[in-house]
Design a protein around this motif. Sequence first.
Motif, PDB file in Angstrom:
ATOM      1  N   GLY A   8       0.832  -1.216   0.000  1.00 42.94           N
ATOM      2  CA  GLY A   8       0.000   0.000   0.000  1.00 42.94           C
ATOM      3  C   GLY A   8       0.852   1.246   0.000  1.00 42.94           C
ATOM      4  O   GLY A   8       0.628   2.163   0.781  1.00 42.94           O
ATOM      5  N   GLY A   9       1.837   1.297  -0.892  1.00 43.13           N
ATOM      6  CA  GLY A   9       2.740   2.448  -0.972  1.00 43.13           C
ATOM      7  C   GLY A   9       2.329   3.422  -2.066  1.00 43.13           C
ATOM      8  O   GLY A   9       1.146   3.550  -2.406  1.00 43.13           O
ATOM      9  N   SER A  10       3.324   4.088  -2.643  1.00 39.78           N
ATOM     10  CA  SER A  10       3.076   5.170  -3.612  1.00 39.78           C
ATOM     11  C   SER A  10       2.280   4.695  -4.824  1.00 39.78           C
ATOM     12  O   SER A  10       1.339   5.367  -5.265  1.00 39.78           O
ATOM     13  N   SER A  28      -3.475  -4.077   1.239  1.00 42.23           N
ATOM     14  CA  SER A  28      -2.756  -4.766   2.314  1.00 42.23           C
ATOM     15  C   SER A  28      -1.338  -4.244   2.406  1.00 42.23           C
ATOM     16  O   SER A  28      -0.815  -3.639   1.469  1.00 42.23           O
ATOM     17  N   LYS A  34      -0.938   1.224   8.566  1.00 40.53           N
ATOM     18  CA  LYS A  34      -0.634   1.987   7.342  1.00 40.53           C
ATOM     19  C   LYS A  34      -1.566   1.557   6.216  1.00 40.53           C
ATOM     20  O   LYS A  34      -2.093   2.389   5.473  1.00 40.53           O
ATOM     21  N   ALA A  49      -1.899  -9.599   3.235  1.00 40.58           N
ATOM     22  CA  ALA A  49      -1.638  -9.956   1.834  1.00 40.58           C
ATOM     23  C   ALA A  49      -2.507 -11.130   1.408  1.00 40.58           C
ATOM     24  O   ALA A  49      -3.043 -11.151   0.285  1.00 40.58           O
ATOM     25  N   ARG A  64       7.857  -3.246  -2.847  1.00 41.65           N
ATOM     26  CA  ARG A  64       9.122  -2.969  -3.536  1.00 41.65           C
ATOM     27  C   ARG A  64       9.495  -4.231  -4.320  1.00 41.65           C
ATOM     28  O   ARG A  64       9.170  -5.343  -3.909  1.00 41.65           O
ATOM     29  N   GLN A  74       3.786 -14.811   1.516  1.00 45.12           N
ATOM     30  CA  GLN A  74       2.933 -14.412   2.654  1.00 45.12           C
ATOM     31  C   GLN A  74       1.453 -14.431   2.273  1.00 45.12           C
ATOM     32  O   GLN A  74       0.583 -14.632   3.113  1.00 45.12           O
ATOM     33  N   ASN A 126       4.721   0.181 -15.205  1.00 42.17           N
ATOM     34  CA  ASN A 126       6.086   0.249 -14.670  1.00 42.17           C
ATOM     35  C   ASN A 126       6.897   1.374 -15.287  1.00 42.17           C
ATOM     36  O   ASN A 126       7.976   1.684 -14.814  1.00 42.17           O
ATOM     37  N   GLN A 129       6.513   7.269 -13.250  1.00 38.34           N
ATOM     38  CA  GLN A 129       6.533   7.468 -11.805  1.00 38.34           C
ATOM     39  C   GLN A 129       5.131   7.452 -11.207  1.00 38.34           C
ATOM     40  O   GLN A 129       4.163   7.827 -11.889  1.00 38.34           O
TER      41      GLN A 129
END
Length: 215
Positions: A8-10, A28, A34, A49, A64, A74, A126, A129
């Motif tokens: 759950g990032g950028s 997740s 977070k 996950a 990442r 996981q 991909n 940005q």
Amino acid sequence: MKIGFIGGGSMARALAAKWSGKHELFVSGRTPAKAAAVAAEFGAGSGTAAEAAAFGDVVVLATRNEDVFDAIDQAGGAAAFAGKIVIDINNPISVETFLTTRTDGRSLTQAIQHALPDAAVVKAFNMAQAAVWADPDMTYDGRTMVTLYTADDDRASDAIAELITDVGSEPLKLGGNAHAYQLEAAAAIVIKFLFAGHDRHTILNVIQPEVKPAR
Ligand SMILES: NC(=O)c1ccc[n+]([C@@H]2O[C@H](COP(=O)([O-])OP(=O)(O)OC[C@H]3O[C@@H](n4cnc5c(N)ncnc54)[C@H](OP(=O)(O)O)[C@@H]3O)[C@@H](O)[C@H]2O)c1
């Protein structure tokens, strides 16, 4: 579609913002608070996950790149992804050498497909940005940004084309996943120039920087 994000990032936030309201979302992460905070931004569910993989007809691998296979484990391994469309957004690129970290000549996408034989893996998102995917208007100089993707499976190809359209971009299929290696190598060029300070809207295209300045 029901879309589960593993991570759950950028990138998850950028894509979720575009798909929110059009699709059902679940986020997740390793840190439950977070993931819950990100999910709350989009009215999405949140959890582990494994729960994200179980939730989605489409599962986005958004950790990442070096964590992808741990995250798959996981989530429950190959069985958890059987019958799912899996979107590989990851760039296996060293930000020291700006070269691929893949050493066996196989793309990360193909390695993921190998690990998840009963899933339909596609590569997309991909090449730009997170801030570009988050851009509310992906029309630059009067032209809609094109998003290259690869897919082996026809159903997955149709789904990713729809999801690319839903972020405001125009899908363009490069080919099957045998071509994913080229998308990963091309991303290395993009990342190298981003790190050198290039405008994110102008790398690998012909749009002049003054048309849409970086925000
Ligand atoms: N950022 C970009 O501009 C961009 C553009 C194109 C492609 N990409 C690719 O997109 C991928 C994601 O990049 P990002 O910038 O979004 O990364 P990020 O902001 O660092 O977010 C990674 C997320 O993954 C979660 N995570 C890590 N291991 C996990 C696991 N085992 N299970 C569940 N969640 C896990 C992290 O959660 P915790 O924080 O709780 O650990 C975090 O929410 C990368 O592979 C990158 O190459 C990035």
